[in-house]
Enzyme design. Structure first.
Site, short mmCIF file in Angstrom:
data_model
loop_
_atom_site.label_atom_id
_atom_site.label_comp_id
_atom_site.label_asym_id
_atom_site.label_seq_id
_atom_site.Cartn_x
_atom_site.Cartn_y
_atom_site.Cartn_z
N SER A 231 0.81 -1.22 0.00
CA SER A 231 0.00 0.00 0.00
C SER A 231 0.84 1.26 0.00
O SER A 231 0.50 2.24 -0.67
CB SER A 231 -0.94 0.01 1.22
OG SER A 231 -1.74 -1.14 1.23
N HIS A 289 1.01 4.95 4.52
CA HIS A 289 0.25 5.55 3.41
C HIS A 289 0.66 7.00 3.20
O HIS A 289 0.90 7.43 2.07
CB HIS A 289 -1.25 5.48 3.72
CG HIS A 289 -1.81 4.10 3.61
ND1 HIS A 289 -3.16 3.84 3.73
CD2 HIS A 289 -1.22 2.89 3.42
CE1 HIS A 289 -3.36 2.53 3.60
NE2 HIS A 289 -2.19 1.95 3.42
#
Length: 327
Positions: A231, A289
């Site tokens: 991610s 992230h």
């Protein structure tokens, strides 16, 4: 509680007090969503900032090696391009002389491969590596190795290699499928923007950088636990494309009737991850992230000019070393 990057919170276990740096030896738990944690390193006090020194230098060194290798790769590719052109032309001419077989499997595979964009062909190897690691998680005798090297945690004995390996690691099939779908969707745009070699350097560096940001967040907040997943690196790709093409229209896969601009999507994702980091949400590794997104925005705004466009001295040195001294 741990904060797995795969987006699923691990069920806490009851453990007896242990000496520093001693394995818990607690009974592993099973879950279809998160890896079965068989061993965890506990400390009497939270790991200090000193544990970030090695990951910091690993991040700097790996990023430099990634971009240096990409520059040399591009040089070698361009050098052999002319020769490959003539070789391929001769091969096509020879193929026309050979009898063609109907339903030839190899021919069908080549046809499919040639129908892909350069970006899709580039990320195929990344996707294959993620699928391979996903399969390794299903082998019982590999569990200890996978937890040690394919999950990142600043409280672990092994700090540096998992920063890269964990970005190819998924325990949940849904998590891997979602990440690979996003990577596949943005592959054509990002490779068209950066080129194949530069994209690979950015992607691999993004995985390590986002993991380092996760390390920093965990050490400063005291919220430790294993993380895994692509991610962080994919957020770099998404942020880079959305920054360069903010007016591009995007849609959610299950809701194609609702469209929004790439710029607004990036703002919403950053806002959600910022809120998750501040409020201590444990569903995603929000620090990773954010680290990936910030790196993507920085790279397409400044990094390309500062790093990639200044690769000429390295390429020149490689050229001289490869061809030997002039007589």
């Amino acid at each position: 509680s741990p904060i797995p990057r795969n987006g699923f919170k691990r069920v806490p276990q009851k453990t007896e007090p242990r000496k520093p740096d001693q394995e818990t030896g607690s009974k592993p738990y099973k879950s279809s969503l998160s890896p079965p944690i068989q061993e965890t390193v506990f400390y009497t006090s939270s790991p200090s900032l000193k544990r970030l020194v090695k990951p910091f230098f690993f991040t700097i060194g790996f990023t430099g090696c990634a971009f240096g290798s990409a520059a040399i790769w591009q040089y070698e590719y361009l050098k052999s391009r002319v020769q490959n052109y003539f070789d391929e032309a001769r091969a096509d001419w020879m193929d026309k002389l050979r009898p063609q077989k109907n339903g030839d499997f190899r021919k069908q595979v080549n046809k499919w491969w040639n129908s892909l964009s350069e970006g899709q062909r580039t990320v195929t190897g990344i996707i294959a590596a993620n699928v391979f690691v996903f399969c390794l998680w299903r082998i019982p005798c590999m569990q200890r190795t996978m937890i040690t090297y394919f999950t990142s945690n600043p409280a672990s004995r092994v700090l540096c290699s998992p920063m890269l390996l964990s970005t190819f690691s998924h325990f949940s099939l849904f998590h891997m499928a979602a990440n690979m779908y996003v990577l596949w969707s943005f592959s054509s745009s990002i490779v068209s923007l950066l080129g194949r070699e530069q994209f690979m350097a950015v992607y691999l560096s993004a995985g390590v950088i986002s993991t380092f940001v996760s390390y920093v967040s965990k050490v400063t907040t005291g919220r430790f636990g294993p993380s895994l997943g692509a991610s962080g690196a994919i957020m770099t790709i998404l942020a880079a494309v959305c920054t360069k093409m903010p007016e591009a229209k995007l849609a959610i896969i299950l809701l194609p009737m609702f469209t929004f601009t790439a710029g607004n999507a990036l703002k919403a994702i950053i806002a959600m991850d910022t809120a998750g980091l501040v409020l201590g949400w444990k569903f995603f590794d929000h620090a990773a992230h954010l680290g990936g997104a910030v790196f993507g925005i920085w790279y397409v705004t400044y990094g390309h000019e500062l790093i990639w466009k200044n690769r000429e001295p390295l390429v020149k040195a490689w050229h001289e070393m490869r061809n030997g001294p002039k007589l």
